[in-house]
Design a protein around this motif. Structure first.
Motif, PDB file in Angstrom:
ATOM      1  N   GLU A  30       0.833  -1.202   0.000  1.00 49.66           N
ATOM      2  CA  GLU A  30       0.000   0.000   0.000  1.00 49.66           C
ATOM      3  C   GLU A  30       0.871   1.257   0.000  1.00 49.66           C
ATOM      4  N   PHE A  31       0.367   2.313  -0.613  1.00 45.15           N
ATOM      5  CA  PHE A  31       1.017   3.624  -0.610  1.00 45.15           C
ATOM      6  C   PHE A  31       0.157   4.551   0.248  1.00 45.15           C
ATOM      7  N   VAL A  32       0.698   4.963   1.391  1.00 43.85           N
ATOM      8  CA  VAL A  32      -0.035   5.806   2.344  1.00 43.85           C
ATOM      9  C   VAL A  32       0.717   7.109   2.535  1.00 43.85           C
ATOM     10  N   SER A  33       0.001   8.227   2.506  1.00 43.20           N
ATOM     11  CA  SER A  33       0.609   9.530   2.728  1.00 43.20           C
ATOM     12  C   SER A  33       0.155  10.118   4.056  1.00 43.20           C
ATOM     13  N   PHE A  34       1.110  10.683   4.804  1.00 45.50           N
ATOM     14  CA  PHE A  34       0.807  11.493   5.977  1.00 45.50           C
ATOM     15  C   PHE A  34       0.758  12.940   5.491  1.00 45.50           C
ATOM     16  N   LEU A  35      -0.398  13.550   5.551  1.00 43.41           N
ATOM     17  CA  LEU A  35      -0.612  14.886   4.998  1.00 43.41           C
ATOM     18  C   LEU A  35      -1.035  15.850   6.096  1.00 43.41           C
ATOM     19  N   GLY A  36      -0.394  17.012   6.111  1.00 43.25           N
ATOM     20  CA  GLY A  36      -0.781  18.034   7.072  1.00 43.25           C
ATOM     21  C   GLY A  36       0.164  19.207   7.030  1.00 43.25           C
ATOM     22  N   PRO A  37      -0.166  20.283   7.722  1.00 45.04           N
ATOM     23  CA  PRO A  37       0.701  21.473   7.726  1.00 45.04           C
ATOM     24  C   PRO A  37       1.957  21.237   8.553  1.00 45.04           C
ATOM     25  N   SER A  38       2.896  22.141   8.461  1.00 41.91           N
ATOM     26  CA  SER A  38       4.114  22.054   9.265  1.00 41.91           C
ATOM     27  C   SER A  38       3.750  22.019  10.746  1.00 41.91           C
ATOM     28  N   GLY A  39       4.436  21.142  11.489  1.00 37.74           N
ATOM     29  CA  GLY A  39       4.204  21.042  12.921  1.00 37.74           C
ATOM     30  C   GLY A  39       3.054  20.154  13.327  1.00 37.74           C
ATOM     31  N   CYS A  40       2.462  19.411  12.365  1.00 34.22           N
ATOM     32  CA  CYS A  40       1.314  18.572  12.707  1.00 34.22           C
ATOM     33  C   CYS A  40       1.721  17.203  13.244  1.00 34.22           C
ATOM     34  N   GLY A  41       3.017  16.845  13.181  1.00 31.72           N
ATOM     35  CA  GLY A  41       3.486  15.570  13.720  1.00 31.72           C
ATOM     36  C   GLY A  41       3.752  14.499  12.695  1.00 31.72           C
ATOM     37  N   LYS A  42       3.620  14.810  11.420  1.00 31.12           N
ATOM     38  CA  LYS A  42       3.767  13.768  10.398  1.00 31.12           C
ATOM     39  C   LYS A  42       5.208  13.271  10.282  1.00 31.12           C
ATOM     40  N   THR A  43       6.181  14.185  10.293  1.00 30.93           N
ATOM     41  CA  THR A  43       7.579  13.763  10.209  1.00 30.93           C
ATOM     42  C   THR A  43       8.009  13.048  11.484  1.00 30.93           C
ATOM     43  N   LEU A 189       4.634   8.126   2.703  1.00 26.93           N
ATOM     44  CA  LEU A 189       5.106   9.437   2.249  1.00 26.93           C
ATOM     45  C   LEU A 189       4.653  10.517   3.220  1.00 26.93           C
ATOM     46  N   VAL A 190       5.570  11.386   3.610  1.00 27.75           N
ATOM     47  CA  VAL A 190       5.238  12.580   4.377  1.00 27.75           C
ATOM     48  C   VAL A 190       5.212  13.755   3.417  1.00 27.75           C
ATOM     49  N   THR A 191       4.125  14.515   3.414  1.00 23.74           N
ATOM     50  CA  THR A 191       4.016  15.661   2.529  1.00 23.74           C
ATOM     51  C   THR A 191       3.045  16.682   3.105  1.00 23.74           C
ATOM     52  N   HIS A 192       3.251  17.943   2.716  1.00 27.75           N
ATOM     53  CA  HIS A 192       2.279  18.990   3.048  1.00 27.75           C
ATOM     54  C   HIS A 192       1.511  19.400   1.797  1.00 27.75           C
ATOM     55  N   ASP A 193       1.820  18.743   0.667  1.00 29.69           N
ATOM     56  CA  ASP A 193       1.246  19.084  -0.630  1.00 29.69           C
ATOM     57  C   ASP A 193       0.011  18.221  -0.888  1.00 29.69           C
ATOM     58  N   GLN A 194      -1.161  18.852  -0.900  1.00 25.66           N
ATOM     59  CA  GLN A 194      -2.407  18.104  -1.067  1.00 25.66           C
ATOM     60  C   GLN A 194      -2.476  17.388  -2.405  1.00 25.66           C
ATOM     61  N   ASN A 195      -2.055  18.072  -3.479  1.00 27.14           N
ATOM     62  CA  ASN A 195      -2.102  17.451  -4.804  1.00 27.14           C
ATOM     63  C   ASN A 195      -1.178  16.238  -4.873  1.00 27.14           C
ATOM     64  N   GLU A 196      -0.007  16.338  -4.249  1.00 27.74           N
ATOM     65  CA  GLU A 196       0.931  15.225  -4.236  1.00 27.74           C
ATOM     66  C   GLU A 196       0.337  14.020  -3.520  1.00 27.74           C
ATOM     67  N   ALA A 197      -0.279  14.260  -2.366  1.00 28.65           N
ATOM     68  CA  ALA A 197      -0.889  13.165  -1.607  1.00 28.65           C
ATOM     69  C   ALA A 197      -2.009  12.508  -2.406  1.00 28.65           C
ATOM     70  N   MET A 198      -2.833  13.315  -3.060  1.00 26.77           N
ATOM     71  CA  MET A 198      -3.954  12.752  -3.814  1.00 26.77           C
ATOM     72  C   MET A 198      -3.478  12.025  -5.066  1.00 26.77           C
ATOM     73  N   SER A 199      -2.386  12.504  -5.673  1.00 23.00           N
ATOM     74  CA  SER A 199      -1.883  11.879  -6.903  1.00 23.00           C
ATOM     75  C   SER A 199      -1.248  10.518  -6.645  1.00 23.00           C
ATOM     76  N   LEU A 200      -0.566  10.377  -5.510  1.00 24.82           N
ATOM     77  CA  LEU A 200       0.270   9.206  -5.268  1.00 24.82           C
ATOM     78  C   LEU A 200      -0.385   8.125  -4.422  1.00 24.82           C
ATOM     79  N   SER A 201      -1.317   8.484  -3.573  1.00 24.63           N
ATOM     80  CA  SER A 201      -1.689   7.603  -2.460  1.00 24.63           C
ATOM     81  C   SER A 201      -2.834   6.653  -2.751  1.00 24.63           C
ATOM     82  N   ASP A 202      -2.761   5.491  -2.117  1.00 25.14           N
ATOM     83  CA  ASP A 202      -3.933   4.629  -1.998  1.00 25.14           C
ATOM     84  C   ASP A 202      -4.835   5.157  -0.888  1.00 25.14           C
TER      85      ASP A 202
END
Length: 344
Positions: A30-43, A189-202
Motif C-alpha cells: 500500500e502507498f499511504v501519505s501522511f498529509l498536514g501542515p508544518s508542525g502537525c506531527g507527520k515527520t 510518504l510525508v508531505t504537506h502538498d495536497q495534490n501530491e498526496a492525492m496523486s500518489l496515495s492509496d
C-alpha cells in the motif's frame, strides 16, 4: 494481519505532545501519505517508524514484530530524505551501492543490483557521475535508487520532492507512482502538498496538531471531509451554515433558498461543504452575485457573494456562455455532492 501497524502511538518532548494516539494499519504494497501542515506531527511519526525517535507510548509492528526495540539500521527500511543526503565524494553508483556494502552483499551481486536500480529510476549511463554534476531531479532519483536497492520492507519518503520545481515535481510524482506500483513496496510518504498526496496515495492520513483528522482514499477525503480542518486543508471548498428541519417527514436540509431531502439521522444546525467544481449556476438555488470572474484556461473561476456568505465556483470552459461580474445568479448542486457535519 496488517503489514505495518501503529497502535496508540504518542510522542512527547517534555510537556509538549507532538503526536497523540496515532493508530494505523497499512497493508502490504500500500502507498499511504501522511498529509498536514508544518508542525502537525507527520515527520515525527515517520521518524518513530524509522527508529530515529522512540515513541513515548504505543506500539509499532512490522509483520507482527515489535520494532521499538530494533536499531534503525536493522529494521530493513528504505528512507529518502528531503535533502537526499547523498555523499558528494561518491559517484551515483557508489551512493546506491553503499547500503549493499554495509550488508556485505557480494561484489558481483552488488554491481548488478546497482545497475538495475539506476536503470529503474531512468539513470542508466549515469553510474560514474557525481551529485554535483547532476540536476535536482537526477539527485532525487539516485536517492530513491539507493533506498530501493536494499529491497526494503517499507519505503519511507520524507518530502522527497519538495526541492524540485513545479514541472519536475509533477513528472517525478508520476515516475514515483509507476515505480512503486511496479515493485510493490509498501510506502509511507510525508508531505504537506495536497495534490501530491492525492496523486500518489492509496490512502491519505490527514493530520492536525499531532492527531489524525481522517483516514481515507483520496476521493473519500476530498469529497467527504470528516472535519472542518480536512474540508479547508484538502483543496478549495465552500462551507455553508445549514439547518435540518424535521417538523414534517422526512425532513428538509435548508441552506438559504436551497433545500433538499434531509440525510438520515441528523437534525438541527449543521455545516455543509461543497467543492467549487460541484457547484453550477441554475434557474433556482442559493441567491448570489458574481464578484470576480477569472479565466484559467480549461476552466473559469468565479468568486461569488451569496445569501449564505462567500462562495467559489469552478466551471469548465466547455463552450457555454459564462455569467459576468455583477450578474445575479443562483447556485445549485446535487445533494450527493455535499458533505454534512454537525448535530446527529
Amino acid at each position: 494481519m496488517a503489514y505495518l501497524e501503529l497502535e496508540g502511538v504518542a510522542k512527547q518532548f517534555g510537556a509538549q505532545t507532538v503526536v497523540d494516539d496515532f493508530s494505523l494499519a497499512v497493508g502490504k504494497g500500500e502507498f499511504v501519505s501522511f498529509l498536514g501542515p508544518s508542525g502537525c506531527g507527520k515527520t515525527t511519526t515517520l521518524q518513530m517508524i524509522a527508529g530515529f525517535l522512540d515513541p513515548t507510548r504505543g506500539a509499532i509492528r512490522l509483520q507482527g514484530k515489535d520494532l521499538t526495540a530494533i536499531h534503525p539500521a536493522k529494521r530493513g527500511l528504505g528512507i529518502v530524505f528531503q535533502s537526499y543526503a547523498l555523499f558528494p565524494h561518491m559517484t551515483a553508483a557508489e551512493n546506491v551501492a553503499f547500503g549493499l556494502e554495509m550488508r556485505n552483499v557480494p561484489r558481483g551481486e552488488r554491481t548488478e543490483r546497482v545497475r538495475a536500480a539506476l536503470a529503474m529510476v531512468g539513470l542508466a549511463g549515469y553510474e560514474d557521475r557525481h551529485p554535483r554534476r547532476m540536476s535536482g531531479g537526477q539527485q532525487q532519483r539516485v536517492a530513491l535508487a539507493r533506498a530501493l536497492v536494499i529491497k526494503p520492507s517499507v519505503l519511507l519518503l520524507d518530502e522527497p520532492l519538495s526541492n524540485l520545481d513545479a514541472k519536475l515535481r509533477e513528472e517525478m510524482q508520476i515516475e514515483l507512482r509507476q515505480i512503486q506500483r511496479t515493485i510493490g513496496t509498501t510506502t509511507i510518504l510525508v508531505t504537506h502538498d495536497q495534490n501530491e498526496a492525492m496523486s500518489l496515495s492509496d490512502r491519505i492520513v490527514v493530520m492536525s496538531q499531532g492527531r489524525i483528522e481522517q483516514i481515507g482514499t483520496p476521493q473519500e477525503t476530498y469529497e467527504k471531509p470528516a472535519s472542518a480542518f480536512v474540508s479547508q486543508f484538502l483543496g478549495k471548498t465552500n462551507d455553508f451554515a445549514a439547518t435540518i428541519d424535521r417538523t414534517s417527514a422526512p425532513g428538509r436540509l435548508i441552506v438559504g433558498s436551497w433545500s433538499a431531502p434531509a440525510p438520515v439521522g441528523r437534525s438541527g444546525p449543521v455545516t455543509i461543504s461543497i467543492r467549487p467544481e460541484r457547484i453550477d449556476f441554475g434557474d433556482a438555488g442559493l441567491s448570489a452575485k458574481i464578484v470576480t470572474r477569472i479565466f484559467q484556461g480549461n476552466h473559469w473561476l468565479f468568486q461569488c457573494e451569496s445569501e449564505c456568505g462567500p462562495a467559489t465556483v469552478i466551471r469548465q470552459n466547455d463552450g457555454r456562455s459564462q455569467p459576468v461580474e455583477g450578474e445575479a445568479v443562483h447556485l445549485t448542486w446535487r445533494p450527493e455532492d455535499m458533505s454534512v457535519r454537525g448535530v446527529a
